[in-house]
Every structure is written in structure tokens, then in C-alpha cells.
Design a protein around this motif. Structure first.
Motif, PDB file in Angstrom:
ATOM      1  N   LYS A  95       0.846  -1.210   0.000  1.00 51.75           N
ATOM      2  CA  LYS A  95       0.000   0.000   0.000  1.00 51.75           C
ATOM      3  C   LYS A  95       0.873   1.249   0.000  1.00 51.75           C
ATOM      4  N   GLU A  96       1.997   1.172   0.693  1.00 54.90           N
ATOM      5  CA  GLU A  96       2.894   2.328   0.774  1.00 54.90           C
ATOM      6  C   GLU A  96       3.858   2.422  -0.420  1.00 54.90           C
ATOM      7  N   HIS A  97       4.356   1.281  -0.899  1.00 61.52           N
ATOM      8  CA  HIS A  97       5.415   1.277  -1.913  1.00 61.52           C
ATOM      9  C   HIS A  97       5.010   0.614  -3.235  1.00 61.52           C
ATOM     10  N   GLY A  98       3.756   0.233  -3.375  1.00 62.39           N
ATOM     11  CA  GLY A  98       3.293  -0.555  -4.514  1.00 62.39           C
ATOM     12  C   GLY A  98       3.568   0.033  -5.880  1.00 62.39           C
ATOM     13  N   ASP A 124       4.878 -15.043  -2.294  1.00 65.03           N
ATOM     14  CA  ASP A 124       4.728 -16.162  -1.359  1.00 65.03           C
ATOM     15  C   ASP A 124       3.637 -15.847  -0.340  1.00 65.03           C
ATOM     16  N   ARG A 125       3.549 -14.580   0.074  1.00 65.38           N
ATOM     17  CA  ARG A 125       2.609 -14.181   1.124  1.00 65.38           C
ATOM     18  C   ARG A 125       1.211 -13.844   0.586  1.00 65.38           C
ATOM     19  N   LEU A 126       1.141 -13.303  -0.639  1.00 64.68           N
ATOM     20  CA  LEU A 126      -0.141 -12.874  -1.199  1.00 64.68           C
ATOM     21  C   LEU A 126      -0.396 -13.541  -2.542  1.00 64.68           C
ATOM     22  N   THR A 127      -1.659 -13.650  -2.908  1.00 62.95           N
ATOM     23  CA  THR A 127      -2.008 -14.201  -4.214  1.00 62.95           C
ATOM     24  C   THR A 127      -1.789 -13.127  -5.281  1.00 62.95           C
ATOM     25  N   ASP A 128      -1.751 -13.553  -6.526  1.00 57.60           N
ATOM     26  CA  ASP A 128      -1.628 -12.607  -7.632  1.00 57.60           C
ATOM     27  C   ASP A 128      -2.765 -11.586  -7.599  1.00 57.60           C
ATOM     28  N   GLU A 129      -3.974 -12.050  -7.290  1.00 55.69           N
ATOM     29  CA  GLU A 129      -5.140 -11.148  -7.264  1.00 55.69           C
ATOM     30  C   GLU A 129      -5.032 -10.130  -6.135  1.00 55.69           C
ATOM     31  N   GLU A 130      -4.564 -10.556  -4.963  1.00 54.83           N
ATOM     32  CA  GLU A 130      -4.406  -9.624  -3.838  1.00 54.83           C
ATOM     33  C   GLU A 130      -3.388  -8.541  -4.188  1.00 54.83           C
ATOM     34  N   ILE A 131      -2.303  -8.941  -4.825  1.00 50.65           N
ATOM     35  CA  ILE A 131      -1.278  -7.972  -5.220  1.00 50.65           C
ATOM     36  C   ILE A 131      -1.832  -7.036  -6.284  1.00 50.65           C
ATOM     37  N   GLU A 133      -4.974  -6.140  -6.708  1.00 48.17           N
ATOM     38  CA  GLU A 133      -5.931  -5.222  -6.079  1.00 48.17           C
ATOM     39  C   GLU A 133      -5.230  -4.030  -5.426  1.00 48.17           C
ATOM     40  N   ILE A 134      -4.061  -4.263  -4.859  1.00 47.24           N
ATOM     41  CA  ILE A 134      -3.338  -3.191  -4.169  1.00 47.24           C
ATOM     42  C   ILE A 134      -2.514  -2.354  -5.138  1.00 47.24           C
ATOM     43  N   THR A 135      -1.856  -3.003  -6.101  1.00 46.18           N
ATOM     44  CA  THR A 135      -0.845  -2.303  -6.919  1.00 46.18           C
ATOM     45  C   THR A 135      -1.200  -2.161  -8.397  1.00 46.18           C
ATOM     46  N   LYS A 136      -2.184  -2.917  -8.852  1.00 48.49           N
ATOM     47  CA  LYS A 136      -2.511  -2.985 -10.288  1.00 48.49           C
ATOM     48  C   LYS A 136      -1.394  -3.650 -11.095  1.00 48.49           C
ATOM     49  N   TYR A 137      -0.519  -4.388 -10.415  1.00 49.41           N
ATOM     50  CA  TYR A 137       0.564  -5.119 -11.081  1.00 49.41           C
ATOM     51  C   TYR A 137       0.145  -6.568 -11.253  1.00 49.41           C
ATOM     52  N   ARG A 138       0.396  -7.106 -12.430  1.00 54.60           N
ATOM     53  CA  ARG A 138       0.134  -8.522 -12.694  1.00 54.60           C
ATOM     54  C   ARG A 138       1.434  -9.218 -13.044  1.00 54.60           C
ATOM     55  N   ARG A 139       1.625 -10.363 -12.435  1.00 50.37           N
ATOM     56  CA  ARG A 139       2.800 -11.177 -12.740  1.00 50.37           C
ATOM     57  C   ARG A 139       2.542 -11.995 -13.992  1.00 50.37           C
ATOM     58  N   VAL A 140       1.305 -12.471 -14.163  1.00 49.48           N
ATOM     59  CA  VAL A 140       0.951 -13.316 -15.285  1.00 49.48           C
ATOM     60  C   VAL A 140      -0.259 -12.711 -15.999  1.00 49.48           C
ATOM     61  N   TYR A 141      -0.130 -12.558 -17.302  1.00 49.34           N
ATOM     62  CA  TYR A 141      -1.236 -12.069 -18.126  1.00 49.34           C
ATOM     63  C   TYR A 141      -1.711 -13.205 -19.019  1.00 49.34           C
ATOM     64  N   ASN A 170       2.602   4.370 -20.028  1.00 53.30           N
ATOM     65  CA  ASN A 170       2.109   5.428 -19.148  1.00 53.30           C
ATOM     66  C   ASN A 170       1.089   4.989 -18.117  1.00 53.30           C
ATOM     67  N   GLU A 171       0.703   3.737 -18.142  1.00 53.40           N
ATOM     68  CA  GLU A 171      -0.283   3.214 -17.196  1.00 53.40           C
ATOM     69  C   GLU A 171       0.291   2.016 -16.445  1.00 53.40           C
ATOM     70  N   THR A 172      -0.081   1.883 -15.192  1.00 49.97           N
ATOM     71  CA  THR A 172       0.331   0.725 -14.396  1.00 49.97           C
ATOM     72  C   THR A 172      -0.631  -0.429 -14.650  1.00 49.97           C
ATOM     73  N   GLY A 173      -0.121  -1.639 -14.657  1.00 50.19           N
ATOM     74  CA  GLY A 173      -0.967  -2.818 -14.790  1.00 50.19           C
ATOM     75  C   GLY A 173      -1.411  -3.111 -16.208  1.00 50.19           C
ATOM     76  N   ILE A 174      -0.672  -2.590 -17.184  1.00 46.10           N
ATOM     77  CA  ILE A 174      -1.006  -2.810 -18.592  1.00 46.10           C
ATOM     78  C   ILE A 174       0.084  -3.676 -19.217  1.00 46.10           C
ATOM     79  N   PRO A 175      -0.289  -4.781 -19.857  1.00 44.83           N
ATOM     80  CA  PRO A 175       0.737  -5.598 -20.513  1.00 44.83           C
ATOM     81  C   PRO A 175       1.297  -4.865 -21.738  1.00 44.83           C
TER      82      PRO A 175
END
Length: 196
Positions: A95-98, A124-131, A133-141, A170-175
Motif C-alpha cells: 500500500k505504501e510502496h506498490g 509467497d505471502r499474497l495471491t496474484d489477485e491480492e497484489i 488489487e493493491i498495486t494494479k501489477y500482474r505477474r501473469v497475463y 504510461n499506465e500501471t498494470g497494462i501488458p
């Protein structure tokens, strides 16, 4: 006989303190327990704070594991190392550094500079969806996720490769456009599957 006397002297120097004798150390270390992950990390952390060196603590407690085990409420992993980052802590960090989570390399560099958990620990601590939701970052598209994102930004007409590249920069969370091509095989095929 002198040899035995010397050994007895060394044994006295290495005598582990009783629980009562350790109590002042435990109280002193309590506010810093999350940094008791390894002797090396502890030594780097304690330097400017005037806290005891790891070897001093090992001498008093008997071993580095014994130091860590003195804090019953510290969660320990299979290798007897305290778990420094639980799920709630990772969420708070994101939430602070996402905004710095843009790629594995970018995050690991930022995390290293700011003493934060590395990329692997986050997932390891959070699911892809949880991450996400907080950061708009996806590891897998996946194709489905890409299709949803493309339609979200271009609901009726498909974007050109160039338009999408500009958006992705220019946008976060965009492949990226190149990742879309990898998933679909070509830009044309993506347009066909998403819009037809």
C-alpha cells in the motif's frame, strides 16, 4: 592437570545464562526482534544502535537459534528463521510502496535499497489477485486477462500497436504490446479474438 583447568575456564566463559539472567537481554532485544533473522543481518542492523554483536548474544544464549527462540511470539520458518513479513505486513508495504512494483528486477532493486521484502516474498505471502488489487501489477497475463484489459481501454474499436505501446508505458498494470503478441501470436490475431 593444567590442561583440565584451562578447559574448565573456557567452559565457564561459554556458560549459557539462565532464563532469569537472559531476561534483560530479551527485554532489550524485543523491540528489534524482527531483525534477528540471521547473525549477518543482525550485525548490520545493530551497529548504529549500540546493541550487542551476534557473537555476544550467541555466548549468552548458547546459539543463534536459541536467541531467536527466546521470542515465543516470533513465527519461525522451517529453517528456524523468524518470518519477518507476514501477510498483513506485506499488504501494508505494498500500500505504501506498490507503485514501485513494475517488474521483478525493478522491485528487487527498490526493495534492496529500502530494506523491503523481495519479489518472491511478495508472491509467497499474497495471491496474484491480492497484489493486483493493491498495486494494479500482474505477474501473469493470460489471454482472458489481456482481453479484459484491452476492452476496458478500447471498448469498441481495437487499438493500434503504437497506441497500445504508448498506453502501456504510461499506465500501471497494462501488458506491453510485445507481451500481447507473445500471448496471441500476433497483433492481428489479438484483435480478431478480442473484437470478433
Amino acid at each position: 592437570m593444567k590442561k583440565n583447568d584451562t578447559n574448565t575456564g573456557q567452559e565457564k566463559l561459554k556458560k549459557v545464562l539462565s532464563k532469569e539472567e537472559l531476561q534483560p537481554y530479551i527485554e532489550m532485544l524485543k523491540p528489534h526482534k524482527e531483525f534477528l533473522t540471521s547473525a549477518r543481518e543482525w550485525n548490520a542492523y545493530r551497529k548504529d544502535l549500540g546493541l550487542p554483536h551476534s557473537q555476544t548474544l550467541i555466548g549468552k544464549f548458547g546459539s543463534w537459534n536459541a536467541v531467536k527462540e527466546s521470542f515465543e511470539d516470533v513465527e519461525v520458518n522451517a529453517r528456524h528463521r523468524p518470518i519477518k513479513y507476514d501477510k498483513a505486513k506485506v499488504k501494508a508495504i505494498l500500500k505504501e510502496h506498490g507503485e514501485h512494483l513494475t517488474s521483478q528486477a525493478a522491485w528487487n532493486q527498490y526493495a534492496n535499497e529500502n530494506k523491503l521484502p523481495n519479489y518472491t516474498i511478495l508472491f509467497d505471502r499474497l495471491t496474484d489477485e491480492e497484489i493486483y488489487e493493491i498495486t494494479k501489477y500482474r505477474r501473469v497475463y493470460t489471454k482472458d486477462i489481456i482481453s479484459q484489459i484491452v476492452k476496458e481501454y478500447y471498448p469498441t474499436t481495437p487499438p493500434s500497436f503504437r497506441e497500445w505501446n504508448y498506453l502501456a508505458k504510461n499506465e500501471t498494470g497494462i501488458p506491453s504490446a510485445s507481451l500481447i503478441i507473445v500471448r496471441f501470436g500476433s497483433w492481428k490475431r489479438m484483435i480478431k479474438e478480442v473484437y470478433e
